[in-house]
Design a protein around this motif. Structure first.
Motif, PDB file in Angstrom:
ATOM      1  N   HIS A 170     -27.230 -17.558 -63.658  1.00 37.46           N
ATOM      2  CA  HIS A 170     -27.689 -15.903 -63.320  1.00 37.46           C
ATOM      3  C   HIS A 170     -29.021 -16.199 -62.147  1.00 37.46           C
ATOM      4  N   MET A 171     -29.908 -17.124 -62.641  1.00 37.89           N
ATOM      5  CA  MET A 171     -30.856 -17.224 -61.760  1.00 37.89           C
ATOM      6  C   MET A 171     -30.719 -17.763 -60.463  1.00 37.89           C
ATOM      7  N   ILE A 172     -29.821 -18.765 -60.466  1.00 39.99           N
ATOM      8  CA  ILE A 172     -29.407 -19.399 -59.285  1.00 39.99           C
ATOM      9  C   ILE A 172     -29.044 -18.523 -58.501  1.00 39.99           C
ATOM     10  N   LYS A 173     -27.839 -17.765 -58.753  1.00 45.05           N
ATOM     11  CA  LYS A 173     -27.206 -16.881 -58.113  1.00 45.05           C
ATOM     12  C   LYS A 173     -28.176 -15.842 -57.469  1.00 45.05           C
ATOM     13  N   MET A 174     -29.200 -15.492 -58.378  1.00 43.53           N
ATOM     14  CA  MET A 174     -30.007 -14.293 -57.719  1.00 43.53           C
ATOM     15  C   MET A 174     -30.877 -14.833 -56.585  1.00 43.53           C
ATOM     16  N   VAL A 175     -31.261 -15.978 -56.686  1.00 42.14           N
ATOM     17  CA  VAL A 175     -32.123 -16.656 -55.712  1.00 42.14           C
ATOM     18  C   VAL A 175     -31.086 -16.957 -54.201  1.00 42.14           C
ATOM     19  N   LYS A 176     -30.055 -17.444 -54.688  1.00 44.97           N
ATOM     20  CA  LYS A 176     -29.075 -17.380 -53.466  1.00 44.97           C
ATOM     21  C   LYS A 176     -28.915 -16.105 -52.667  1.00 44.97           C
ATOM     22  N   SER A 177     -28.295 -15.275 -53.540  1.00 42.51           N
ATOM     23  CA  SER A 177     -28.203 -13.668 -52.878  1.00 42.51           C
ATOM     24  C   SER A 177     -29.516 -13.260 -52.153  1.00 42.51           C
ATOM     25  N   ASN A 178     -30.348 -13.420 -52.788  1.00 42.13           N
ATOM     26  CA  ASN A 178     -31.716 -12.923 -52.060  1.00 42.13           C
ATOM     27  C   ASN A 178     -32.033 -13.522 -50.969  1.00 42.13           C
ATOM     28  N   ALA A 179     -31.784 -15.002 -50.922  1.00 41.45           N
ATOM     29  CA  ALA A 179     -32.239 -15.636 -49.774  1.00 41.45           C
ATOM     30  C   ALA A 179     -31.170 -15.342 -48.515  1.00 41.45           C
ATOM     31  N   ASN A 180     -29.957 -15.033 -48.879  1.00 39.96           N
ATOM     32  CA  ASN A 180     -28.763 -14.569 -47.642  1.00 39.96           C
ATOM     33  C   ASN A 180     -29.365 -12.939 -47.269  1.00 39.96           C
ATOM     34  N   TYR A 181     -29.681 -12.293 -48.481  1.00 40.52           N
ATOM     35  CA  TYR A 181     -30.035 -10.889 -48.325  1.00 40.52           C
ATOM     36  C   TYR A 181     -31.500 -11.018 -47.142  1.00 40.52           C
ATOM     37  N   PHE A 182     -32.283 -11.784 -47.383  1.00 37.45           N
ATOM     38  CA  PHE A 182     -33.505 -11.870 -46.645  1.00 37.45           C
ATOM     39  C   PHE A 182     -32.965 -12.211 -45.220  1.00 37.45           C
ATOM     40  N   GLU A 183     -32.136 -13.311 -45.114  1.00 38.92           N
ATOM     41  CA  GLU A 183     -31.698 -13.815 -44.066  1.00 38.92           C
ATOM     42  C   GLU A 183     -31.098 -12.881 -42.891  1.00 38.92           C
ATOM     43  N   GLN A 184     -30.046 -12.158 -43.664  1.00 38.95           N
ATOM     44  CA  GLN A 184     -29.358 -11.116 -42.748  1.00 38.95           C
ATOM     45  C   GLN A 184     -30.383 -10.046 -42.174  1.00 38.95           C
ATOM     46  N   CYS A 194     -36.711 -24.334 -51.809  1.00 40.10           N
ATOM     47  CA  CYS A 194     -37.424 -25.188 -52.763  1.00 40.10           C
ATOM     48  C   CYS A 194     -37.429 -24.494 -54.172  1.00 40.10           C
ATOM     49  N   ILE A 195     -37.164 -23.191 -54.466  1.00 45.19           N
ATOM     50  CA  ILE A 195     -37.075 -22.428 -55.679  1.00 45.19           C
ATOM     51  C   ILE A 195     -35.625 -22.886 -56.181  1.00 45.19           C
ATOM     52  N   LEU A 196     -34.840 -23.028 -55.294  1.00 46.15           N
ATOM     53  CA  LEU A 196     -33.361 -22.858 -55.667  1.00 46.15           C
ATOM     54  C   LEU A 196     -33.110 -24.356 -56.298  1.00 46.15           C
ATOM     55  N   GLU A 197     -33.808 -25.522 -55.417  1.00 46.73           N
ATOM     56  CA  GLU A 197     -33.751 -26.731 -55.769  1.00 46.73           C
ATOM     57  C   GLU A 197     -34.244 -27.094 -57.142  1.00 46.73           C
ATOM     58  N   MET A 198     -35.426 -26.322 -57.463  1.00 48.20           N
ATOM     59  CA  MET A 198     -36.199 -26.613 -58.720  1.00 48.20           C
ATOM     60  C   MET A 198     -35.208 -25.964 -59.985  1.00 48.20           C
ATOM     61  N   LEU A 199     -34.426 -24.829 -59.667  1.00 52.08           N
ATOM     62  CA  LEU A 199     -33.474 -24.163 -60.678  1.00 52.08           C
ATOM     63  C   LEU A 199     -32.298 -25.123 -60.860  1.00 52.08           C
ATOM     64  N   GLU A 200     -31.914 -25.708 -59.939  1.00 53.05           N
ATOM     65  CA  GLU A 200     -30.493 -26.611 -59.856  1.00 53.05           C
ATOM     66  C   GLU A 200     -30.942 -28.028 -60.286  1.00 53.05           C
ATOM     67  N   ARG A 201     -32.215 -28.396 -60.081  1.00 53.26           N
ATOM     68  CA  ARG A 201     -32.502 -29.697 -60.653  1.00 53.26           C
ATOM     69  C   ARG A 201     -33.781 -29.719 -61.498  1.00 53.26           C
ATOM     70  N   PRO A 202     -33.953 -29.038 -62.598  1.00 51.47           N
ATOM     71  CA  PRO A 202     -35.102 -28.877 -63.310  1.00 51.47           C
ATOM     72  C   PRO A 202     -35.576 -30.233 -63.926  1.00 51.47           C
ATOM     73  N   GLY A 203     -37.126 -30.272 -63.777  1.00 52.90           N
ATOM     74  CA  GLY A 203     -37.405 -31.585 -64.076  1.00 52.90           C
ATOM     75  C   GLY A 203     -37.452 -32.572 -63.077  1.00 52.90           C
ATOM     76  N   GLU A 204     -36.954 -32.409 -62.009  1.00 48.60           N
ATOM     77  CA  GLU A 204     -37.159 -33.409 -60.740  1.00 48.60           C
ATOM     78  C   GLU A 204     -38.111 -32.734 -59.819  1.00 48.60           C
ATOM     79  N   LYS A 205     -38.825 -33.692 -59.160  1.00 50.41           N
ATOM     80  CA  LYS A 205     -39.677 -33.179 -58.077  1.00 50.41           C
ATOM     81  C   LYS A 205     -38.946 -32.876 -56.815  1.00 50.41           C
TER      82      LYS A 205
END
Length: 744
Positions: free
Chosen positions: A552-566, A663-674
């Motif tokens: 849900h958090m990943i979908k939230m960030v993706k949708s916000n990024a798209n909303y902001f872009e539009q 950056c935030i999306l990557e942190m959510l999709e790959r937790p623990g990775e830099k």
């Protein structure tokens, strides 16, 4: 007193009451007719078919309603005949219950309609188990009577739909408007005197109500826009309903656009007395929305009760009085936040007046729905095929795990009933199939609600039976209980159970008079069923919300990024597509509601199953604030037909903020990775601040020379507002990134 009368009136016009009334008529008529002919048991069998079909009926297009009713009738009859034929064989019946409950619970993969058909079929199976086993010939006849009841409801529902095809749409749209008014009331509390110490509490209430509004929007969107895209709605009333809904969605964005730093707002203006005026003004807006909602439900015209423009002028005067006490342009810039809120309210007032106008059908004939909108793209298109079913036959599917839980719990209840030789095993099974839901928190709440409602309802029935044995009086109470049970079934589950219990006890009183015997058994069997359901959901492959929150958090960030872009396309001279922008806005609101709902459900789960609760809540709050600031940018751009004073820094800031989203999306999709961090400082903000400082100095010279509203003043207002909104988004994204870093 007047408020109470209005609440009753609103309930009578509501979708819940009309559904309850329709169901009550379909259930009562066969029983009354057969009772007059001296065969009440036959009427109850026919009523069972009507009730089951009523439970499977959900609003939709004509095609969906017709097909759904036909499928429900077929499934209900098949369940009835197979259950009746197998019932004499307890061992075989055990395996049949297992298969029947599993298959019908799996229908949830096809959405609410499929899930309701599944519950209706299980209700038929459970009800037949409460009767005596009969020979095959009588079993076939019995199933045909149930089929007759199902067909009777189907014909009644389709007839009523033909008479009032827009009734369900009007009622659901009315609820959407009313819930939006309640959302506005919740936000109005931000402006109460001394609310600076209660911001967090108010914010929780606002977020909870925002979820409700989003769910109502989605329900109306699916019902109304699908009808329009299927060419079922070309009349003026359909056009009016579509236009009202589109305006309501835009209004919701405007309400969210009023987001600001409320702590700073109270620090600056608590002693000035102006915030109380804003609070009173917003209450007037909410009152107007309530009036519009009531008019839409009743199919009547609405007229404004308050003069919103005049009320806005009074508040503007209070703001101007404060401005006179501030000598310099820079000091007066603190009032920009109040001016922006007032401008937003002025735009909202115009929209509310337009909503009043749209309730008058003769004014809608010449209205045109924005041709740039592809309405069909805003609705979901479900897949009703076998492939969807087979794809969900895996433990990765929460519906599959739910189906297993229901089937195993039902078999457990049946076996316990057989071993203990209980008279009414079907009450245990009914409790299990009704209470068990895919999520633990919903099942837990339903368990408590059903037990509380059953106990209270049983006590109510006992009191009635103690004071009177007059069958006419008992029958009148039974009718009222039927109406209450079906009116509150999807709205207030505890109340629904409260009414269902005396209805069943009174019915058994007519069939098998036993005074208080049925009261005690009803409570005991419900308690057994509720206990089985609770432990089944706790122990059998439970679905914990902590496992779904990351998605849900990943979908939230993706949708916000798209909303902001539009939205930023309006500020960066890129092609702005209205349909894409509104689709992105819809996805953002739905994702925010889904995330908040999942978080709320997690809070009702065992403490050991909750993970990072405070951090997740902070993530939810920050995301909601980001959406509000994006909405403010969108509202300014759309209401001013774009940006008058383009700044090259907007493009740089847009790119930098998108880098933060990535950056935030990557942190959510790959937790623990830099992951690669975006730039810590942004020069574009410094450049904009320097430009604004220069503008302030020039504007001070204009003020000293007695110049009023100039082009420079308009440019300052626009650039300052856009800069502040972008800076707020940047600060929130940094906050979100920091929160994720702490959790990793």
């Amino acid at each position: 007193m007047r408020h109470w009368i209005q609440e009753v009136r609103n309930f009578i016009y509501s979708y819940h009451f009309s559904t309850g009334l329709r169901t009550t008529i379909s259930v009562v008529v066969p029983s009354v007719v057969c009772s007059m002919l001296g065969n009440l048991p036959l009427g109850i069998v026919i009523s069972l078919g009507a009730l089951a079909t009523a439970l499977s009926d959900v609003p939709g297009t004509a095609i969906h309603k017709r097909n759904g009713t036909l499928i429900a009738i077929g499934f209900i009859w098949f369940t009835a005949i197979t259950t009746s034929l197998i019932m004499p064989y307890p061992v075989l019946m055990t395996f049949y219950i297992l298969a029947c409950c599993f298959m019908n619970s799996m229908l949830l993969i096809y959405g609410n309609r499929g899930g309701n058909i599944g519950i209706a079929c299980m209700l038929v199976m459970v009800s037949i188990l409460g009767e005596k086993a009969v020979p095959p010939y009588e079993a076939v006849i019995h199933s045909l009577y149930i089929l007759l009841g199902a067909v009777w409801y189907g014909l009644l529902a389709l007839l009523l739909w033909q008479i009032r095809p827009y009734l369900s749409v009007q009622q659901m749209l009315s609820e959407c408007i009313t819930e939006t008014a309640d959302y506005l009331l919740a936000r109005a509390r931000f402006y109460e005197q001394g609310a600076g110490d209660k911001i967090e509490k108010i914010y929780k209430d606002v977020l909870a109500q925002q979820v409700v509004v989003s769910e109502k929007h989605e329900a109306v969107r699916e019902l109304l826009l699908k009808r329009r895209s299927h060419q079922e709605g070309t009349t003026s009333i359909n056009k009016a309903l579509v236009l009202i809904f589109l305006d309501m969605v835009d209004l919701q964005e405007q309400i969210m656009a009023a987001q600001t730093d409320y702590h700073a707002l109270h620090e600056s203006f608590d002693g000035a007395g102006v915030l109380d005026k804003f609070h009173t003004l917003i209450l007037e807006f909410a009152g107007e929305l309530k009036i519009i909602g009531e008019a839409v439900a009743a199919g009547q015209r609405s007229l404004p009760k308050a003069n919103l423009r005049y009320e806005i002028v009074k508040v503007q005067t209070a703001v101007d009085d404060i401005r006179k006490t501030l000598p310099t342009v820079k000091e007066r810039s603190r009032l920009l936040v109040l001016s922006n809120i007032l401008h937003n309210l002025a735009d909202m007032a115009q929209r509310i007046y337009n909503l009043h106008r749209l309730t008058r059908l003769e004014r809608v004939k010449d209205e045109i729905i924005d041709p740039r909108l592809q309405l069909s793209s805003f609705t979901n298109h479900g897949q009703y095929d076998a492939e969807t079913f087979f794809n969900n036959l895996t433990f990765q599917s929460h519906i599959f795990r739910h189906a297993l839980r229901v089937s195993l719990a039902a078999v457990t209840g049946y076996v316990i009933g057989q071993l203990l030789h209980l008279d009414r095993i079907y009450w245990i099974l009914l409790t299990i199939v009704v209470i068990l839901k895919p999520g633990f928190s919903i099942t837990k709440a339903r368990s408590y609600q059903r037990i509380y409602g059953t106990v209270a309802g049983a006590l109510f029935a006992a009191v009635i039976l103690f004071f009177t044995m007059n069958n006419t009086v008992i029958f009148i109470f039974m009718l009222l209980c039927i109406l209450g049970a079906y009116s509150f079934m999807t709205h207030q589950y505890t109340l629904s159970v409260f009414f269902v219990t005396p209805f069943v006890i009174f019915l058994l009183h007519f069939l098998h008079p036993a005074h208080f015997y049925n009261v005690g058994w009803r409570v005991m069997d419900t308690t057994i069923g509720g206990t089985i359901a609770f432990f089944a959901n706790l122990l059998l492959w439970p679905s914990w919300e902590k496992n779904t929150l990351p998605s849900h958090m990943i979908k939230m960030v993706k949708s916000n990024a798209n909303y902001f872009e539009q939205v930023m396309h309006m500020y960066t001279q890129e092609p702005f597509v209205v349909n894409d922008y509104k689709l992105a806005r819809k996805d953002s609101n739905v994702s925010a509601a889904n995330l908040m709902s999942a978080f709320q459900r997690m809070l009702s789960e065992p403490k050991s199953k909750q993970k990072n609760g405070s951090q997740v809540y902070h993530f939810v709050v920050v995301n909601n604030s980001i959406v509000s600031h994006i909405a403010a940018l969108a509202n300014y751009g759309t209401t001013h037909n774009g940006v008058r004073f383009q700044q090259p820094e907007y493009k740089l800031l847009s790119n930098n903020l998108q880098a933060y989203f990535s950056c935030i999306l990557e942190m959510l999709e790959r937790p623990g990775e830099k992951v690669a961090a975006p730039p810590a400082t942004v020069e574009a903000f410094e450049t904009l601040d320097m430009k604004l400082e220069a503008m302030y100095q020039k504007r001070q010279e204009e003020v000293n020379n007695g110049q009023g509203d100039t082009v420079l003043r308009q440019e300052i207002l626009e650039v300052k507002q856009v800069r502040d909104q972008l800076h707020a988004v940047m600060s929130l994204l940094k906050d979100m990134k920091k929160t994720l870093e702490q959790n990793n």
